[in-house]
Write an enzyme that holds these catalytic residues in place. Structure first.
Site, PDB file in Angstrom:
ATOM      1  N   HIS A   9       2.118   1.761  -3.181  1.00 63.65           N
ATOM      2  CA  HIS A   9       1.229   2.650  -3.933  1.00 63.65           C
ATOM      3  C   HIS A   9       1.794   4.066  -3.997  1.00 63.65           C
ATOM      4  CE1 HIS A   9      -2.542  -0.058  -3.104  1.00 63.65           C
ATOM      5  NE2 HIS A   9      -1.555  -0.701  -3.712  1.00 63.65           N
ATOM      6  N   ASP A  31       0.866  -1.176   0.000  1.00 63.17           N
ATOM      7  CA  ASP A  31       0.000   0.000   0.000  1.00 63.17           C
ATOM      8  C   ASP A  31       0.902   1.224   0.000  1.00 63.17           C
ATOM      9  OD1 ASP A  31      -2.257   1.876   0.548  1.00 63.17           O
ATOM     10  OD2 ASP A  31      -3.340   0.013   0.872  1.00 63.17           O
TER      11      ASP A  31
END
Length: 406
Positions: free
Chosen positions: A251, A228
Site C-alpha cells: 500500500h 499492506d
C-alpha cells in the site's frame, strides 16, 4: 661556553628524565574475549526451543554473542523475549520457525519482543538466516473471523542502538516490524521481507515497518513483498530515513493514518530511491477529518524523492477524509496541517485502474496544504497524466484537475 649541540643534548636528557616510562602509563590489563553461546536445539516441533534460547541470552547477553548455527532449525512455540540482552550480538544463520498455532497467538502482542534494550544486533552475518512467522493459518483464520488478534513478528519498544540486518523475514501473522515507545537509533538494513499466501486468503495487514514514537530510525537496502504498507510513519515518528527500498504488492510508503482518536504528529521523514511495484499507491499521506472523536493531524518536513512507479494505482495520494465517507467529510472537513511536504523525481507508469489519473491530492479545506511537487514524470498506460487536486496551493508545481477525493 656551552655549544648549541650541548644545549640540545641537555634538553634531551631533561625530557628523558621528565617523561614517564611506558610501564607507568600503560595499565596492566587483559582484554577478555566476548562470551559466546549456542543454544541446544530440541530437533522437533513438539519441543519449544525458546527456553534454551533465553537461557543463552541470560548467560551471554551482557556483551556476548548468541549463535543460531546454519543448517539448524529452532522451533519457537512461545514468545521470544530479549530481556537480558545488553550490547549483545544475536546471530541467526539457521532457521527460527514459529508455531502456527492460532490458539496460542490469539491476543499476543508479538512473537519477538525487544523492550527497553540498550544495544542489540539481530543479524545474519552470512545472509543465510531466516525468521519464519508461519502465518498462513493466521491469515486463513482472520479471513473467517476479523476479530482474531494476530501478533507482530518483531516488536521493538523503548531502548536504543538496535541493529537488524542481513536476515530474511517471512510470513508474519500480522505486521513484520513495529518500532515505538521512544526507541532511538535503530537501523534496519539488507533485509528480505516476504509475506506470500498459498491460499485464496491474502496476507492482510502485513506492514513491513510500522515506525511510531521513535527518533533516528534508518531503513535501507530492503526488498519487501506484502499486502499492506511498505513503510508506515505512525504517530510520533521523528527523524526517519528510508532509502534504497523496493516494495511489491504493498500500500506504499505512507504517513499515517493520523488523527483517528488523538492529536498525532509525524515529522522529519525522508524517503528516497524507492521502487514501488504493483502497489495501491507509491507514496502518500492518510489523515482523519475533523469532528467526532478525531484529533488534529500534523505532518511536517516530509520528503519523497526519486521514486520509480511500476504498475501502482496512484503515484502519490493525499487523503484528508480517511476512515469516513463523503457525507461525513462534507460536514466535518479535513483540518490536517501539512507543512514542508516535498514530492520530487517521480518516474514510471501507473496501473490502468485509475487511468488517466496518476495522482489524487485531496487536502482538507480546513487545514494547511504546504505541498510542492517537482520532476513529476509519471504517466498512465494511456500516455496521459492527470492529477486530481483539492485545496492545494497555486504554486503546487503541477497542472491540476478538479475531482480529488478520499
Amino acid at each position: 661556553m656551552i655549544s648549541l649541540n650541548s644545549i640540545f643534548l641537555l634538553s634531551l636528557v631533561g625530557l628523558s628524565r621528565a617523561a614517564p616510562s611506558r610501564s607507568e602509563t600503560s595499565p596492566d590489563r587483559t582484554i577478555k574475549p566476548r562470551a559466546a553461546c549456542t543454544p541446544t536445539a530440541g530437533g522437533s516441533s513438539s519441543t519449544d526451543d525458546v527456553p534454551a534460547i533465553q537461557e543463552a541470552i541470560t548467560s551471554c547477553g551482557d556483551g556476548g554473542i548468541i549463535i543460531i548455527p546454519a543448517d539448524t532449525t529452532y522451533y519457537l512455540n512461545s514468545v521470544l523475549d530479549f530481556k537480558g540482552c545488553s550490547n549483545c550480538d544475536f546471530q541467526v544463520e539457521g532457521l527460527l520457525q514459529f508455531t502456527s498455532s492460532t490458539d496460542y497467538w490469539n491476543g499476543k502482542t508479538a512473537m519477538i519482543t525487544v523492550s527497553d534494550i540498550d544495544g542489540l544486533k539481530l543479524r545474519s552475518v552470512t545472509g543465510s538466516g531466516v525468521i519464519d512467522g508461519n502465518g498462513q493459518e493466521s491469515w486463513d483464520k482472520f479471513a473467517e473471523d476479523s476479530s482474531y488478534k494476530r501478533p507482530t513478528l518483531l516488536y521493538i519498544t523503548g531502548g536504543s542502538n538496535i541493529e537488524v540486518s542481513g536476515l530474511r523475514q517471512k510470513n508474519p501473522p500480522n505486521v513484520f516490524i513495529s518500532v515505538k515507545g521512544d526507541t532511538s537509533n535503530a537501523q534496519f538494513t539488507s533485509l528480505t521481507m516476504d509475506a506470500t499466501s498459498n491460499s485464496d486468503n491474502l496476507p492482510k495487514n502485513t506492514d513491513a515497518f510500522d515506525i511510531g514514537a521513535s527518533t533516528y530510525v534508518t531503513i535501507s537496502s530492503v526488498a519487501i513483498t506484502n499486502d499492506d504498507d511498505c513503510v508506515a510513519f505512525k504517530p510520533g515518528a521523528n527523524y526517519v530515513t528510508v532509502e534504497n527500498v523496493s516494495c511489491t504488492g504493498s500500500h506504499g510508503i505512507s504517513v499515517g493514518s493520523l488523527g483517528k482518536s488523538s492529536d498525532d504528529t509525524v515529522q522529519n521523514v525522508y524517503a528516497r530511491n524507492i521502487t514501488m511495484i504493483n502497489s495501491s499507491k507509491a507514496a502518500g499521506i492518510k489523515t482523519y477529518p475533523s469532528g467526532g472523536d478525531h484529533g488534529l493531524s500534523t505532518v511536517k518536513n516530509a520528503t519523497f524523492e526519486d521514486f520509480i512507479v511500476d504498475g501502482c494505482d496512484y503515484a502519490f495520494q493525499i487523503q484528508s477524509c480517511y476512515g469516513e465517507d463523503d457525507t461525513y467529510c462534507e460536514e466535518n472537513p479535513g483540518d490536517a496541517v501539512l507543512e514542508g511536504i516535498v514530492v520530487k523525481g517521480f518516474t514510471g507508469t501507473t496501473s490502468d485502474k485509475e487511468d488517466p489519473v496518476v495522482a489524487n491530492l485531496n487536502c482538507g479545506s480546513k487545514g494547511t496544504c504546504d505541498v510542492t511537487i517537482s520532476g513529476f514524470e509519471v504517466k498512465a498506460p494511456s500516455g496521459d497524466a492527470k492529477i486530481l487536486c483539492g485545496n492545494t496551493p497555486s504554486d503546487l508545481g503541477v497542472t491540476c484537475s478538479s475531482g480529488a477525493s478520499g
